[in-house]
Write a protein that holds these residues in place. Structure first.
Motif, short mmCIF file in Angstrom:
data_model
loop_
_atom_site.label_atom_id
_atom_site.label_comp_id
_atom_site.label_asym_id
_atom_site.label_seq_id
_atom_site.Cartn_x
_atom_site.Cartn_y
_atom_site.Cartn_z
N PHE A 110 75.48 77.52 -4.66
CA PHE A 110 76.53 76.51 -4.66
C PHE A 110 76.09 75.29 -5.46
O PHE A 110 74.90 75.00 -5.58
CB PHE A 110 76.86 76.08 -3.22
N LYS A 111 77.08 74.59 -6.00
CA LYS A 111 76.78 73.36 -6.73
C LYS A 111 77.71 72.26 -6.25
O LYS A 111 78.77 72.53 -5.66
CB LYS A 111 76.93 73.57 -8.24
N LYS A 112 77.31 71.04 -6.51
CA LYS A 112 78.12 69.89 -6.14
C LYS A 112 79.50 69.99 -6.79
O LYS A 112 79.62 70.29 -7.97
CB LYS A 112 77.42 68.60 -6.57
N GLY A 113 80.54 69.76 -6.00
CA GLY A 113 81.90 69.84 -6.51
C GLY A 113 82.60 71.15 -6.27
O GLY A 113 83.81 71.26 -6.45
N ASP A 114 81.85 72.19 -5.83
CA ASP A 114 82.48 73.48 -5.53
C ASP A 114 83.52 73.31 -4.43
O ASP A 114 83.30 72.59 -3.44
CB ASP A 114 81.43 74.48 -5.05
N LEU A 115 84.64 73.98 -4.59
CA LEU A 115 85.67 74.06 -3.55
C LEU A 115 85.56 75.43 -2.89
O LEU A 115 85.42 76.46 -3.57
CB LEU A 115 87.05 73.86 -4.16
N ILE A 116 85.63 75.43 -1.57
CA ILE A 116 85.34 76.63 -0.80
C ILE A 116 86.32 76.73 0.36
O ILE A 116 86.78 75.72 0.88
CB ILE A 116 83.89 76.57 -0.23
N TRP A 117 86.64 77.97 0.78
CA TRP A 117 87.38 78.14 2.02
C TRP A 117 86.59 79.04 2.95
O TRP A 117 85.80 79.87 2.51
CB TRP A 117 88.79 78.69 1.78
N GLY A 118 86.81 78.86 4.23
CA GLY A 118 86.12 79.67 5.24
C GLY A 118 85.90 78.87 6.50
O GLY A 118 86.64 77.92 6.79
N LEU A 119 84.89 79.23 7.25
CA LEU A 119 84.64 78.60 8.55
C LEU A 119 83.88 77.29 8.40
O LEU A 119 82.87 77.22 7.71
CB LEU A 119 83.86 79.55 9.46
N THR A 120 84.40 76.26 9.04
CA THR A 120 83.77 74.95 9.03
C THR A 120 84.02 74.27 10.37
O THR A 120 84.79 74.78 11.20
CB THR A 120 84.30 74.09 7.86
N ASN A 121 83.39 73.15 10.59
CA ASN A 121 83.60 72.41 11.84
C ASN A 121 84.81 71.50 11.74
O ASN A 121 85.20 71.07 10.65
CB ASN A 121 82.36 71.58 12.18
N TRP A 122 85.38 71.18 12.89
CA TRP A 122 86.50 70.23 12.95
C TRP A 122 85.93 68.81 12.94
O TRP A 122 85.80 68.17 13.97
CB TRP A 122 87.34 70.51 14.19
N GLU A 123 85.63 68.34 11.74
CA GLU A 123 85.05 67.03 11.54
C GLU A 123 85.25 66.65 10.08
O GLU A 123 85.68 67.48 9.26
CB GLU A 123 83.56 67.03 11.90
N GLU A 124 84.95 65.41 9.74
CA GLU A 124 85.16 64.96 8.37
C GLU A 124 84.12 65.51 7.40
O GLU A 124 84.42 65.83 6.25
CB GLU A 124 85.18 63.44 8.32
N TYR A 125 82.87 65.61 7.86
CA TYR A 125 81.77 66.13 7.05
C TYR A 125 81.03 67.18 7.87
O TYR A 125 80.85 67.03 9.08
CB TYR A 125 80.79 65.03 6.65
N SER A 126 80.56 68.25 7.19
CA SER A 126 79.82 69.29 7.88
C SER A 126 78.57 69.67 7.09
O SER A 126 78.62 69.80 5.86
CB SER A 126 80.68 70.55 8.07
N LEU A 127 77.47 69.87 7.80
CA LEU A 127 76.25 70.40 7.22
C LEU A 127 76.18 71.87 7.63
O LEU A 127 76.12 72.19 8.82
CB LEU A 127 75.03 69.64 7.75
N ILE A 128 76.23 72.76 6.63
CA ILE A 128 76.37 74.19 6.90
C ILE A 128 75.13 74.92 6.42
O ILE A 128 74.72 74.81 5.26
CB ILE A 128 77.63 74.75 6.21
N THR A 129 74.54 75.70 7.31
CA THR A 129 73.39 76.55 7.00
C THR A 129 73.87 77.97 6.72
O THR A 129 74.81 78.46 7.36
CB THR A 129 72.39 76.55 8.17
N ASN A 130 73.25 78.65 5.77
CA ASN A 130 73.64 80.01 5.38
C ASN A 130 75.12 80.11 5.06
O ASN A 130 75.85 80.91 5.64
CB ASN A 130 73.28 81.01 6.49
#
Length: 347
Positions: free
Chosen positions: A95-115
């Motif tokens: 991944f690189k800065k600026g990538d747009l992605i869809w999938g599972l994330t947390n219900w919050e403004e910012y998320s730190l995602i591992t794997n």
């Protein structure tokens, strides 16, 4: 290192019956660092743009959810679901800065995602609204595509019935069926939704199930010669009536049973004998088993959208603080189309 407040939606505790807004807590009492230390590998920091409200999330509010394809929410912790996110920092090589992605994330403004490769898919085409990746080009779209083509195995001229037809999945199924050359009828819970199905989405017919005292009679009115394909989204009394009106060798794709999610015990089904008498194939499925078809799905759906051959209706609320009410509204039919929560615009 810059830190910012991170508004989050927390799950309060396991529930019974219909969910309430008070079952979730919106809080801004935490901060998040907008940089990832260089010694932390394989992580991405995302700014969440859109969150998706989906009926399956009700099951995650149960303590006793059978752990088949997803897990229960944990009381006192942030909720999660499908969404569209933007990478603002990364130590992951894919991944690189600026990538747009869809999938599972947390219900919050910012998320730190591992794997992130396990739960997120890069968005390659941005010539459609980004919110579409919570719906027609995301999990609901894949659900409609897999359920209709892989489970229902349509034939031109089939008579197709779709329940919860104005919802995130149902509206896509109906349009795919029409493009395939089928006769399509949908049910919905308001006259506004019925009008939408007939005059914008393109169903042949639609009816308001809440105004039908006899569902068997309603189905016979629209399917005098029986139903070949039923795309099941609601369960309960509707399923019972459909079973009686199915064709011999009819096919039922069981996508969901939203009428049952808040009941304990579930309503009993009386007409299961017709599975035998009419040799009906009724199959439940999980969309996660069909994600390997996603490239094929995109190659089919993107041209249909761009050529105006398929449309998609969204119901968008703005602000993470409104996410709990948007989710709860699904179970009383408040949404018209796919329920989306806009958290931040891509700018």
């Amino acid at each position: 290192m810059e830190e910012v407040k991170n508004t989050r939606v927390m799950f309060k505790d396991y529930i019974q019956g219909y969910p309430k807004v008070s079952d979730m807590v919106v809080t801004s009492d935490t901060t998040i660092c907008l940089e990832i230390p260089d010694n932390i590998v394989d992580q991405i920091l995302t700014k969440n743009l859109y969150l998706s409200c989906d009926p399956y999330m009700r099951g995650r509010m149960n303590r006793t959810l059978e752990q088949i394809y997803t897990t229960s929410f944990i009381p006192g912790r942030v909720m999660s679901g499908y969404g569209v996110v933007k990478v603002i920092e990364t130590t992951h090589p894919d991944f690189k800065k600026g990538d747009l992605i869809w999938g599972l994330t947390n219900w919050e403004e910012y998320s730190l995602i591992t794997n992130p490769t396990k739960s997120l898919i890069k968005i390659q085409d941005t010539n459609v609204p980004l919110s579409y990746y919570t719906g027609i080009l995301g999990m609901p779209g894949m659900t409609a595509y897999a359920g209709f083509y892989e489970i229902c195995k349509p034939k031109k001229g089939d008579k197709v019935f779709v329940s919860a037809a104005s919802g995130a999945v149902g509206q896509i199924v109906g349009q795919l069926a029409k493009l395939f050359g089928c006769y399509v009828v949908g049910s919905a819970g308001s006259n506004e939704k019925v009008d939408l199905l007939k005059n914008k989405i393109g169903f042949d017919e639609a009816f308001n199930y809440k105004e039908e005292p006899d569902l068997d009679a309603a189905l016979k009115r629209y399917f005098p010669d029986s139903i070949d394909i039923y795309f099941e989204n609601v369960g309960g009394k509707m399923l019972d009536a459909v079973l009686y009106n199915m064709s011999v060798h009819g096919r039922i794709a069981v996508c969901g049973m939203v009428s049952q999610y808040n009941l304990n015990p579930y309503d009993g089904i009386q007409n299961l004998i017709y599975l035998i008498l009419k040799c009906i194939r009724m199959e439940g499925f999980l969309v996660t088993d069909y994600y390997h078809l996603y490239p094929e799905f995109l190659a089919t759906m993107l041209p249909l959208i761009q050529q105006g051959k398929i449309t998609y209706v969204e119901d968008t609320v703005e602000g993470i603080e409104n996410a709990p009410a948007a989710l709860v509204g699904l179970f009383s039919g408040k949404n018209v189309g796919k329920q989306v929560v806009l958290i931040a615009r891509d700018n």
